[in-house]
Design a protein around this motif. Structure first.
Motif, PDB file in Angstrom:
ATOM      1  N   THR A   1      -3.834   3.418  -7.156  1.00  0.00           N
ATOM      2  CA  THR A   1      -4.921   2.993  -6.278  1.00  0.00           C
ATOM      3  C   THR A   1      -5.076   1.482  -6.308  1.00  0.00           C
ATOM      4  O   THR A   1      -4.634   0.815  -7.254  1.00  0.00           O
ATOM      5  CB  THR A   1      -6.246   3.645  -6.707  1.00  0.00           C
ATOM      6  OG1 THR A   1      -6.580   3.181  -8.024  1.00  0.00           O
ATOM      7  CG2 THR A   1      -6.132   5.159  -6.703  1.00  0.00           C
ATOM      8  N   GLU A   2      -5.724   0.959  -5.273  1.00  0.00           N
ATOM      9  CA  GLU A   2      -5.975  -0.469  -5.227  1.00  0.00           C
ATOM     10  C   GLU A   2      -6.949  -0.895  -6.322  1.00  0.00           C
ATOM     11  O   GLU A   2      -6.842  -2.009  -6.857  1.00  0.00           O
ATOM     12  CB  GLU A   2      -6.517  -0.869  -3.852  1.00  0.00           C
ATOM     13  CG  GLU A   2      -5.483  -0.760  -2.740  1.00  0.00           C
ATOM     14  CD  GLU A   2      -5.964  -1.349  -1.431  1.00  0.00           C
ATOM     15  OE1 GLU A   2      -6.766  -2.304  -1.467  1.00  0.00           O
ATOM     16  OE2 GLU A   2      -5.541  -0.850  -0.364  1.00  0.00           O
TER      17      GLU A   2
ATOM     18  N   LYS B   1       0.819  -1.218   0.000  1.00  0.00           N
ATOM     19  CA  LYS B   1       0.000   0.000   0.000  1.00  0.00           C
ATOM     20  C   LYS B   1       0.852   1.267   0.000  1.00  0.00           C
ATOM     21  O   LYS B   1       0.481   2.265  -0.632  1.00  0.00           O
ATOM     22  CB  LYS B   1      -0.938  -0.015   1.210  1.00  0.00           C
ATOM     23  CG  LYS B   1      -1.983  -1.130   1.140  1.00  0.00           C
ATOM     24  CD  LYS B   1      -2.930  -1.077   2.338  1.00  0.00           C
ATOM     25  CE  LYS B   1      -3.974  -2.193   2.245  1.00  0.00           C
ATOM     26  NZ  LYS B   1      -4.928  -2.177   3.380  1.00  0.00           N
ATOM     27  N   ASP B   2       1.989   1.241   0.709  1.00  0.00           N
ATOM     28  CA  ASP B   2       2.854   2.428   0.741  1.00  0.00           C
ATOM     29  C   ASP B   2       3.378   2.752  -0.662  1.00  0.00           C
ATOM     30  O   ASP B   2       3.463   3.923  -1.047  1.00  0.00           O
ATOM     31  CB  ASP B   2       4.020   2.200   1.699  1.00  0.00           C
ATOM     32  CG  ASP B   2       3.575   2.192   3.152  1.00  0.00           C
ATOM     33  OD1 ASP B   2       2.465   2.688   3.428  1.00  0.00           O
ATOM     34  OD2 ASP B   2       4.325   1.675   4.002  1.00  0.00           O
ATOM     35  N   ASN B   3       3.743   1.708  -1.424  1.00  0.00           N
ATOM     36  CA  ASN B   3       4.244   1.928  -2.784  1.00  0.00           C
ATOM     37  C   ASN B   3       3.157   2.508  -3.684  1.00  0.00           C
ATOM     38  O   ASN B   3       3.436   3.367  -4.524  1.00  0.00           O
ATOM     39  CB  ASN B   3       4.764   0.616  -3.375  1.00  0.00           C
ATOM     40  CG  ASN B   3       6.073   0.183  -2.733  1.00  0.00           C
ATOM     41  OD1 ASN B   3       6.600   0.873  -1.874  1.00  0.00           O
ATOM     42  ND2 ASN B   3       6.593  -0.952  -3.147  1.00  0.00           N
ATOM     43  N   LEU B   4       1.933   2.016  -3.508  1.00  0.00           N
ATOM     44  CA  LEU B   4       0.828   2.558  -4.296  1.00  0.00           C
ATOM     45  C   LEU B   4       0.613   4.039  -3.985  1.00  0.00           C
ATOM     46  O   LEU B   4       0.465   4.866  -4.892  1.00  0.00           O
ATOM     47  CB  LEU B   4      -0.457   1.774  -4.013  1.00  0.00           C
ATOM     48  CG  LEU B   4      -0.519   0.321  -4.484  1.00  0.00           C
ATOM     49  CD1 LEU B   4      -1.830  -0.312  -4.056  1.00  0.00           C
ATOM     50  CD2 LEU B   4      -0.353   0.225  -5.991  1.00  0.00           C
ATOM     51  N   LYS B   5       0.625   4.358  -2.702  1.00  0.00           N
ATOM     52  CA  LYS B   5       0.373   5.736  -2.282  1.00  0.00           C
ATOM     53  C   LYS B   5       1.468   6.675  -2.768  1.00  0.00           C
ATOM     54  O   LYS B   5       1.189   7.772  -3.273  1.00  0.00           O
ATOM     55  CB  LYS B   5       0.263   5.788  -0.758  1.00  0.00           C
ATOM     56  CG  LYS B   5      -0.114   7.147  -0.205  1.00  0.00           C
ATOM     57  CD  LYS B   5      -0.271   7.094   1.306  1.00  0.00           C
ATOM     58  CE  LYS B   5      -0.643   8.458   1.870  1.00  0.00           C
ATOM     59  NZ  LYS B   5      -0.764   8.421   3.357  1.00  0.00           N
ATOM     60  N   GLU B   6       2.733   6.249  -2.643  1.00  0.00           N
ATOM     61  CA  GLU B   6       3.855   7.098  -3.042  1.00  0.00           C
ATOM     62  C   GLU B   6       3.859   7.383  -4.533  1.00  0.00           C
ATOM     63  O   GLU B   6       4.398   8.399  -4.977  1.00  0.00           O
ATOM     64  CB  GLU B   6       5.178   6.431  -2.642  1.00  0.00           C
ATOM     65  CG  GLU B   6       5.429   6.436  -1.142  1.00  0.00           C
ATOM     66  CD  GLU B   6       6.678   5.656  -0.774  1.00  0.00           C
ATOM     67  OE1 GLU B   6       7.397   5.216  -1.703  1.00  0.00           O
ATOM     68  OE2 GLU B   6       6.932   5.468   0.439  1.00  0.00           O
ATOM     69  N   ASN B   7       3.267   6.475  -5.328  1.00  0.00           N
ATOM     70  CA  ASN B   7       3.285   6.631  -6.787  1.00  0.00           C
ATOM     71  C   ASN B   7       1.922   6.975  -7.370  1.00  0.00           C
ATOM     72  O   ASN B   7       1.683   6.788  -8.563  1.00  0.00           O
ATOM     73  CB  ASN B   7       3.814   5.341  -7.421  1.00  0.00           C
ATOM     74  CG  ASN B   7       5.268   5.097  -7.098  1.00  0.00           C
ATOM     75  OD1 ASN B   7       6.154   5.636  -7.742  1.00  0.00           O
ATOM     76  ND2 ASN B   7       5.521   4.283  -6.071  1.00  0.00           N
ATOM     77  N   GLN B   8       1.036   7.497  -6.492  1.00  0.00           N
ATOM     78  CA  GLN B   8      -0.297   7.936  -6.918  1.00  0.00           C
ATOM     79  C   GLN B   8      -1.064   6.835  -7.654  1.00  0.00           C
ATOM     80  O   GLN B   8      -1.703   7.059  -8.683  1.00  0.00           O
ATOM     81  CB  GLN B   8      -0.216   9.187  -7.803  1.00  0.00           C
ATOM     82  CG  GLN B   8       0.239  10.449  -7.103  1.00  0.00           C
ATOM     83  CD  GLN B   8       1.747  10.520  -6.937  1.00  0.00           C
ATOM     84  OE1 GLN B   8       2.485  10.294  -7.888  1.00  0.00           O
ATOM     85  NE2 GLN B   8       2.211  10.836  -5.735  1.00  0.00           N
TER      86      GLN B   8
END
Length: 236
Positions: free
Chosen positions: A191-192, A182-189
């Motif tokens: 979404t799940e 989830k952190d990688n998704l958030k840092e790179n804009q």
């Protein structure tokens, strides 16, 4: 205090200060060990070993000695950053051992570096003909770096005037062992829901994914638990 309890406490403290010292000193001591780093590592190891087994010396004396030595290492590292002479004193200079396909025997003798070992390191770099080498240099950490002559270097797209797609980022890990990063998704804009749609495009459910990564070219690589390989090359 029971001697077994004392040994356990000393072992835990030794591991803790060794870990703390490694964090303070950074990765260079491990990955690019020169002569000074080698001496430093041995000394720190000896101090922590004595802390574990030598009950004749008080624990806090060992800890003080350990961090005093870490401080000395850090001080020399900072001095080396600002002084070329200090870097040469602590780490030494690289040494050229091959120039234009010719072995420099005097340089090798000064390092007590044998032709057998030179050939071994060249073979590890897929070089079996010394005439292919323009320069070979022994770095301060003992590694051999090689620059081939132009006619023996690998051809690149630039040499062939071919266009190459630009890449400005590293691969992004999306899933590891069924768990979404989830952190990688958030840092790179990301979404799940986007991730789930990408999995759906490849007819794969999250529960089936061992590893998924977004490649620099924009494609999503997915590896599932079921590889569908009937005869694996190497099976334990």
């Amino acid at each position: 205090m029971n001697e077994y309890i004392d040994l356990i406490i000393r072992s835990v403290i030794a591991f803790a200060i060794l870990l703390a010292g490694s964090k303070l000193l950074g990765k260079q001591t491990i990955s690019q060990m020169n002569i000074f780093d080698f001496i430093a590592s041995i000394t720190l190891g000896a101090i922590t070993a004595n802390l574990t087994f030598n009950s004749n010396i008080k624990i806090h004396h060992h800890v003080i000695a350990f961090f005093m030595f870490v401080g000395v290492i850090l001080a020399t590292a900072y001095i080396s950053m600002w002084s070329q002479k200090s870097r040469t004193l602590f780490a030494g200079d690289p040494t050229v051992v091959i120039q234009n396909g010719k072995i420099l025997e005097k340089n090798m003798r000064s390092m007590r570096y044998t032709a057998d070992y030179l050939n071994q390191q060249l073979r590890e770099k897929d070089i079996f003909n010394i005439e292919e080498v323009l320069f070979a240099i022994i770095e301060t950490n003992g590694e051999l770096t090689v620059l081939k002559k132009p006619q023996f270097r690998q051809v690149t797209k630039q040499d062939l005037w071919l266009s190459a797609a630009p890449e400005s980022k590293l691969p992004i890990e999306l899933v590891m062992d069924r768990k979404i990063k989830k952190d990688n998704l958030k840092e790179n804009q990301l979404t799940e829901s986007w991730l789930m749609s990408e999995l759906q495009k490849q007819n794969t459910a999250l529960e089936e994914v061992f590893y998924a990564v977004l490649l620099p070219n924009g494609k999503v690589y997915i590896d599932t638990y079921k590889d569908h390989i009937q005869f694996p090359v190497d099976k334990e």
